[in-house]
Design an enzyme around this catalytic site. Structure first.
Site, PDB file in Angstrom:
ATOM      1  N   GLY A 240      14.996  47.033  52.456  1.00 13.14           N
ATOM      2  CA  GLY A 240      14.090  48.180  52.443  1.00 13.14           C
ATOM      3  C   GLY A 240      13.474  48.586  53.753  1.00 13.14           C
ATOM      4  CD  GLU A 274      18.311  41.224  47.778  1.00 13.09           C
ATOM      5  OE1 GLU A 274      17.992  42.404  47.484  1.00 13.09           O
ATOM      6  OE2 GLU A 274      18.397  40.321  46.942  1.00 13.09           O
ATOM      7  N   PRO A 275      18.718  42.982  53.775  1.00 11.79           N
ATOM      8  CG  PRO A 275      19.006  42.349  56.020  1.00 11.79           C
ATOM      9  CD  PRO A 275      18.856  41.785  54.628  1.00 11.79           C
ATOM     10  N   GLY A 276      19.875  46.282  54.411  1.00 11.18           N
ATOM     11  CA  GLY A 276      21.072  47.124  54.424  1.00 11.18           C
ATOM     12  C   GLY A 276      20.970  48.132  55.551  1.00 11.18           C
ATOM     13  NE  ARG A 277      17.411  53.335  54.544  1.00 11.72           N
ATOM     14  CZ  ARG A 277      17.925  54.304  53.807  1.00 11.72           C
ATOM     15  NH1 ARG A 277      18.573  55.296  54.374  1.00 11.72           N
ATOM     16  NH2 ARG A 277      17.775  54.299  52.495  1.00 11.72           N
ATOM     17  NE  ARG A 313      20.551  58.362  54.013  1.00 10.20           N
ATOM     18  CZ  ARG A 313      19.624  58.874  54.806  1.00 10.20           C
ATOM     19  NH1 ARG A 313      19.948  59.621  55.825  1.00 10.20           N
ATOM     20  NH2 ARG A 313      18.355  58.635  54.576  1.00 10.20           N
ATOM     21  CE1 TYR A 317      18.519  59.436  47.864  1.00 10.66           C
ATOM     22  CE2 TYR A 317      19.580  59.049  49.974  1.00 10.66           C
ATOM     23  CZ  TYR A 317      19.389  58.705  48.655  1.00 10.66           C
ATOM     24  OH  TYR A 317      20.055  57.636  48.138  1.00 10.66           O
ATOM     25  CB  CYS A 349      32.600  75.398  46.272  1.00  7.78           C
ATOM     26  SG  CYS A 349      34.137  75.722  47.133  1.00  7.78           S
ATOM     27  CE1 TYR A 378      22.378  52.177  50.459  1.00 10.53           C
ATOM     28  CE2 TYR A 378      20.998  52.400  52.399  1.00 10.53           C
ATOM     29  CZ  TYR A 378      21.380  51.690  51.286  1.00 10.53           C
ATOM     30  OH  TYR A 378      20.784  50.490  51.002  1.00 10.53           O
TER      31      TYR A 378
HETATM   32  C1  PLP Z   1      19.690  48.928  48.135  1.00 11.85           C
HETATM   33  C2  PLP Z   1      19.171  47.548  48.029  1.00 11.85           C
HETATM   34  C3  PLP Z   1      18.943  46.769  49.172  1.00 11.85           C
HETATM   35  C4  PLP Z   1      19.097  47.317  50.573  1.00 11.85           C
HETATM   36  O1  PLP Z   1      18.133  48.252  50.864  1.00 11.85           O
HETATM   37  P1  PLP Z   1      17.962  48.827  52.338  1.00 11.85           P
HETATM   38  O2  PLP Z   1      16.864  49.809  52.225  1.00 11.85           O
HETATM   39  O3  PLP Z   1      19.252  49.453  52.713  1.00 11.85           O
HETATM   40  O4  PLP Z   1      17.619  47.682  53.227  1.00 11.85           O
HETATM   41  C5  PLP Z   1      18.552  45.464  49.005  1.00 11.85           C
HETATM   42  N1  PLP Z   1      18.375  44.932  47.763  1.00 11.85           N
HETATM   43  C6  PLP Z   1      18.579  45.655  46.647  1.00 11.85           C
HETATM   44  C7  PLP Z   1      18.365  45.021  45.333  1.00 11.85           C
HETATM   45  C8  PLP Z   1      18.972  46.976  46.733  1.00 11.85           C
HETATM   46  O5  PLP Z   1      19.151  47.692  45.624  1.00 11.85           O
END
Ligand code: PLP
Length: 422
Positions: A240, A274-277, A313, A317, A349, A378
């Site tokens: 997050g 659980e870092p993603g972004r 995106r 959003y 379209c 994303y």
């Molecule tokens: C999407 C998600 C993440 C990653 O979130 P980011 O904002 O990209 O860091 C981590 N854990 C869970 C459960 C998610 O759904």
């Protein structure tokens, strides 16, 4: 921080000019910087160097197996939300003991796949799911490590579509019910072992306070559970942490790290993230070619060959992606515009198919290339074939070299598995 920069008037990914890549692979294409990925991983890892921790990269942010492998090589695990993501992570070589499985709707076959793989733990999102995991584990004669995803009811102060820790959201179990479920599991479910507490409150969060609020609540839960004789070894903080797309003042992982470490002192626990972004967002760009420009009666339009199916995106959003010309006549050009005000739109379209609205831009001409910045998270992972558009290719740059890590789809790929009947 990333390694996309101008050298003279040419835009580069690390040591390779974007123009050179496009000459070989065409447009639209996603380009990632390996050095940026590594840097982001280490910035996060170092923020927690003084405490036991595990980084489980959130696969859904960008699930290309070359990206997964990059983090796995650095010692990372993964956070998955489907059987398909587990498959990818295994192909990339993940250690199953570094896999956590989140998501509100795990199917029986997916739970079975994860149990057979021997993952570290399931982040359980409902009482029914908890019983389903126990039932399936019993049939397979396995034990399932579990954490319950608690919904702490805190406001992450982000876009409503990516807030997940409020009572009205579909995610997790509210605190008091979660505690009941842990106790129930301990006493009645012999094939699940509660080992963790999980909390993921949302995405693109640019303040520390929502994390701190959630942490306060999860700490209380952990102490309650330990008093009940439940041995909690892991605190999964979810992902997050936000990034800078435009002018957001996103906290550096070290600031987040300090806050988390201070708040968990003496808790004697392994932290999972659980870092993603934050890992991939600014490590990728989407390069597209200008097809046409047109002056409407009210607006200028720059029509490009990428569309909402490639990068959803902005449509989803209303999110902002900085735009840079790949070649600009007045070097060094890196401020993002000033010559015209235009909407940048794709060929799909739908009026929602745009990348920018009323944006000051250089006067792009037909045939010129533009880079949509911060497209690593994303981006490709949310792409589709809408309007029967083959998905873009993906390229990884490493120093002075680049490799295609996913080929552009062909027309043949578009109808794979379809039957015409008579
Ligand atoms: C999407 C998600 C993440 C990653 O979130 P980011 O904002 O990209 O860091 C981590 N854990 C869970 C459960 C998610 O759904």
């Amino acid at each position: 921080m990333h390694f996309f920069t101008y050298k003279g008037n040419k835009f580069y990914a690390e040591g390779v000019s974007i123009e050179k890549i496009v000459k070989e692979v065409g447009t639209p294409c996603y380009i990632y910087s390996h050095k940026t990925l590594i840097r982001h991983y280490h910035a996060f890892d170092e923020a927690f160097a003084s405490v036991p921790h595990l980084i489980c990269y959130s696969v859904k942010a960008n699930s290309n197996i070359a990206i997964l492998k990059t983090f796995i090589n650095e010692g990372g695990g993964v956070d998955i939300v489907s059987g398909g993501e587990l498959y990818r992570a295994l192909k990339a070589g993940v250690n199953p003991k570094k896999v956590v499985y989140s998501g509100v709707g795990k199917r029986a076959d997916e739970i079975e796949y994860a149990l057979k793989t021997g993952i570290l733990m399931f982040n359980v999102e409902s009482p029914e799911e908890l019983r389903a995991i126990d039932r399936i584990a019993k049939r397979l004669k396995k034990k399932a490590g579990i954490a319950i995803r608690v919904n702490p009811d805190v406001d992450p102060k982000t876009h409503p579509y990516i807030s997940t820790g409020l009572k009205k959201n579909k995610f997790g179990i509210e605190t008091s019910r979660a505690i009941q479920e842990y106790v129930y599991a301990k006493n009645n479910l012999k094939n699940v072992i509660p080992i963790g507490v999980d909390c993921h409150i949302g995405s693109q969060i640019t303040q520390i306070s929502p994390f701190a609020d959630a942490l306060k609540k999860t700490k209380q839960i952990i102490s309650t559970l330990r008093n009940e004789g439940i041995d909690i070894k892991y605190l999964d903080m979810g992902g997050g942490l936000g990034i800078t797309y435009k002018d957001e003042d996103a906290p550096h992982p070290s600031k987040y790290g300090k806050a988390v470490i201070d708040a968990t002192k003496g808790l004697n626990i392994t932290l999972i993230f659980e870092p993603g972004r934050i890992m991939v967002g600014n490590a990728g760009i989407l390069v597209t070619k200008v097809l046409y420009t047109k002056q409407g009666t009210e607006k200028n339009f720059v029509i490009v060959d990428a569309a909402m199916n490639d990068l959803a995106r902005p449509s989803l959003y209303g999110s902002y992606h900085a735009i840079k010309p790949v070649t600009h006549p007045t070097p060094p050009f890196n401020k993002g515009g000033g010559e015209i005000i235009a909407d940048v739109v794709g060929p799909v379209c739908e009026s929602g198919d745009f990348f920018a609205k009323d944006r000051p831009l250089p006067a792009f001409k037909s045939g010129e290339l533009m880079a949509l910045m911060s497209a690593g998270a994303y981006g490709f992972s949310m792409s589709s074939n809408y309007n029967s558009r083959p998905r873009a290719c993906e390229v990884m740059v490493k120093g002075n070299k680049f490799s295609i890590i996913r080929e552009r789809e062909s027309y043949k790929d578009l109808i794979k598995g379809e039957k015409r009947l008579k």
